[in-house]
Scaffold this motif. Structure first.
Motif, PDB file in Angstrom:
ATOM      1  N   VAL A 133      11.526  50.249  65.307  1.00 27.23           N
ATOM      2  CA  VAL A 133      12.074  50.853  64.094  1.00 27.23           C
ATOM      3  C   VAL A 133      10.956  51.444  63.238  1.00 27.23           C
ATOM      4  N   ALA A 134       9.838  50.704  63.111  1.00 25.36           N
ATOM      5  CA  ALA A 134       8.728  51.156  62.270  1.00 25.36           C
ATOM      6  C   ALA A 134       8.080  52.419  62.808  1.00 25.36           C
ATOM      7  N   THR A 135       8.116  52.612  64.128  1.00 22.91           N
ATOM      8  CA  THR A 135       7.543  53.819  64.738  1.00 22.91           C
ATOM      9  C   THR A 135       8.580  54.925  64.906  1.00 22.91           C
ATOM     10  N   PHE A 136       9.795  54.718  64.364  1.00 23.70           N
ATOM     11  CA  PHE A 136      10.870  55.722  64.376  1.00 23.70           C
ATOM     12  C   PHE A 136      11.279  56.126  65.795  1.00 23.70           C
ATOM     13  N   GLU A 137      11.226  55.182  66.719  1.00 20.33           N
ATOM     14  CA  GLU A 137      11.619  55.443  68.102  1.00 20.33           C
ATOM     15  C   GLU A 137      13.111  55.122  68.256  1.00 20.33           C
ATOM     16  N   ASP A 138      13.965  56.122  68.094  1.00 23.30           N
ATOM     17  CA  ASP A 138      15.421  55.960  68.217  1.00 23.30           C
ATOM     18  C   ASP A 138      15.938  54.808  67.357  1.00 23.30           C
ATOM     19  N   TRP A 139      15.352  54.674  66.152  1.00 23.53           N
ATOM     20  CA  TRP A 139      15.730  53.547  65.302  1.00 23.53           C
ATOM     21  C   TRP A 139      17.155  53.693  64.757  1.00 23.53           C
ATOM     22  N   THR A 140      17.621  54.927  64.653  1.00 26.71           N
ATOM     23  CA  THR A 140      18.983  55.114  64.136  1.00 26.71           C
ATOM     24  C   THR A 140      20.026  54.536  65.087  1.00 26.71           C
ATOM     25  N   ASP A 141      19.751  54.548  66.402  1.00 31.79           N
ATOM     26  CA  ASP A 141      20.690  53.952  67.355  1.00 31.79           C
ATOM     27  C   ASP A 141      20.840  52.457  67.094  1.00 31.79           C
ATOM     28  N   VAL A 142      19.712  51.811  66.808  1.00 38.17           N
ATOM     29  CA  VAL A 142      19.733  50.374  66.501  1.00 38.17           C
ATOM     30  C   VAL A 142      20.506  50.131  65.206  1.00 38.17           C
ATOM     31  N   MET A 143      20.269  50.969  64.200  1.00 42.29           N
ATOM     32  CA  MET A 143      20.925  50.784  62.908  1.00 42.29           C
ATOM     33  C   MET A 143      22.443  50.998  63.011  1.00 42.29           C
ATOM     34  N   TYR A 144      22.855  52.062  63.682  1.00 36.51           N
ATOM     35  CA  TYR A 144      24.297  52.338  63.769  1.00 36.51           C
ATOM     36  C   TYR A 144      25.026  51.259  64.565  1.00 36.51           C
ATOM     37  N   GLU A 145      24.340  50.642  65.519  1.00 37.99           N
ATOM     38  CA  GLU A 145      24.966  49.576  66.299  1.00 37.99           C
ATOM     39  C   GLU A 145      25.300  48.383  65.414  1.00 37.99           C
ATOM     40  N   THR A 146      24.382  48.023  64.521  1.00 37.07           N
ATOM     41  CA  THR A 146      24.644  46.888  63.628  1.00 37.07           C
ATOM     42  C   THR A 146      25.571  47.284  62.476  1.00 37.07           C
ATOM     43  N   MET A 147      25.531  48.538  62.079  1.00 36.30           N
ATOM     44  CA  MET A 147      26.421  48.994  61.003  1.00 36.30           C
ATOM     45  C   MET A 147      27.877  48.973  61.419  1.00 36.30           C
ATOM     46  N   ALA A 148      28.156  49.010  62.726  1.00 34.06           N
ATOM     47  CA  ALA A 148      29.543  48.926  63.204  1.00 34.06           C
ATOM     48  C   ALA A 148      30.145  47.574  62.867  1.00 34.06           C
ATOM     49  N   VAL A 149      29.279  46.550  62.742  1.00 31.59           N
ATOM     50  CA  VAL A 149      29.754  45.204  62.403  1.00 31.59           C
ATOM     51  C   VAL A 149      29.471  44.894  60.936  1.00 31.59           C
ATOM     52  N   TYR A 150      28.251  45.240  60.483  1.00 27.77           N
ATOM     53  CA  TYR A 150      27.847  45.026  59.086  1.00 27.77           C
ATOM     54  C   TYR A 150      27.561  46.393  58.451  1.00 27.77           C
ATOM     55  N   PRO A 151      28.525  46.977  57.745  1.00 30.68           N
ATOM     56  CA  PRO A 151      28.358  48.345  57.213  1.00 30.68           C
ATOM     57  C   PRO A 151      27.154  48.505  56.278  1.00 30.68           C
ATOM     58  N   ILE A 152      26.781  47.458  55.574  1.00 32.16           N
ATOM     59  CA  ILE A 152      25.670  47.594  54.627  1.00 32.16           C
ATOM     60  C   ILE A 152      24.327  47.201  55.257  1.00 32.16           C
ATOM     61  N   SER A 153      24.265  47.072  56.572  1.00 28.85           N
ATOM     62  CA  SER A 153      23.007  46.687  57.217  1.00 28.85           C
ATOM     63  C   SER A 153      21.950  47.788  57.116  1.00 28.85           C
ATOM     64  N   TRP A 154      22.355  48.988  56.672  1.00 33.50           N
ATOM     65  CA  TRP A 154      21.373  50.066  56.490  1.00 33.50           C
ATOM     66  C   TRP A 154      20.322  49.685  55.448  1.00 33.50           C
TER      67      TRP A 154
END
Length: 274
Positions: A182-203
């Motif tokens: 995530v810190a190196t911005f390597e497809d970090w949005t994929d990781v974030m959207y996966e958790t946001m599907a369960v926890y919307p405010i995980s962003w």
């Protein structure tokens, strides 16, 4: 006899410090790098034989060059007090290991490191390396604080998201690797959207982590290196002009400007009296 030795030492010193000789050394270092790269390709037997001859010639030249530098040095015992002299000597001695036999891999690796001699030959590159080495202790504290932040966020992520994706958040160690991604911005949005599907405010979790690591700590690292590099440039400039301050340390720019102003006032007074 002693006079002959002194004369010979002076001549070697002139040769070693001449720009022509230093240019030849840099050219040979570049040639050595090209030889290393050429050997990685599929070449004919004749070409390999020519490269082997050139490699021997480069090795002999480096041995002669380090010998000239040692003989030209005024105090032989202090020659190895310089880390750069030790580095060059180790590389040259290592290059003398034959590439055949059991030490073939070690010999090849040491020949690869001959390219690093370019750093010791160019003052500007030495300045950069010295600044980086001096900045490491300061950067260590920043890295320690960064590790603490990584660990806290990894523990939180493992507790919250391990059920969503066991591969990315299975334990603290795996979570730290995920956070590095995530810190190196390597497809970090994929990781974030996966958790946001369960926890919307995980962003909030991801954006706060990126703000701390990528923006705050990274800029602190860069600032530390730039600060030390500025100090090294100031010392290098002072040493080039033979300027020293109190206690044998290189004079600062403010001290130099103050001395120049005082000299100007003295000249003005002398002209007024005359």
């Amino acid at each position: 006899m002693e006079r002959l030795v002194i004369r010979a030492q002076r001549r070697l010193k002139v040769v070693d410090s001449s720009k022509l000789f230093q240019g030849i050394v840099i050219a040979v270092i570049i040639l050595s790098a090209l030889l290393i790269g050429a050997k990685t390709h599929n070449l004919s037997a004749n070409t390999i034989a020519v490269l082997a001859i050139l490699d021997v010639a480069v090795t002999v030249f480096f041995a002669v060059e380090i010998t000239i530098r040692y003989l030209a040095f005024p105090e032989k015992k202090k020659f190895f007090h310089s880390g750069w002299n030790v580095f060059d000597t180790v590389i040259v001695i290592g290059s003398l290991i034959p590439t055949g036999g059991t030490g073939v891999l070690l010999a090849r690796l040491l020949r690869v490191f001959r390219v690093l001699r370019l750093v010791s030959m160019v003052p500007e590159l030495r300045l950069l390396i010295n600044a980086l080495l001096k900045a490491i202790p300061r950067m260590g504290y920043i890295a320690l604080l960064m590790f603490v932040i990584f660990y806290i966020y990894a523990a939180i992520g493992s507790m919250l998201y391990h059920q969503i994706n066991e591969v990315l958040w299975g334990d603290v160690s795996i979570s730290m690797l995920t956070l590095f991604r995530v810190a190196t911005f390597e497809d970090w949005t994929d990781v974030m959207y996966e958790t946001m599907a369960v926890y919307p405010i995980s962003w909030i979790y991801y954006l706060s982590f990126i703000f701390l690591t990528a923006f705050v700590f990274l800029n602190m690292m860069v600032g530390t290196v730039l600060e030390v590099m500025g100090q090294e440039h100031e010392k290098f400039r002072a040493e080039q002009h033979g300027e020293t301050g109190d206690g044998g340390e290189p004079a600062s720019r403010a001290q130099i400007e103050r001395l120049e102003a005082e000299l100007a006032e003295i000249k003005a007074l002398l002209k007024a009296k005359s």
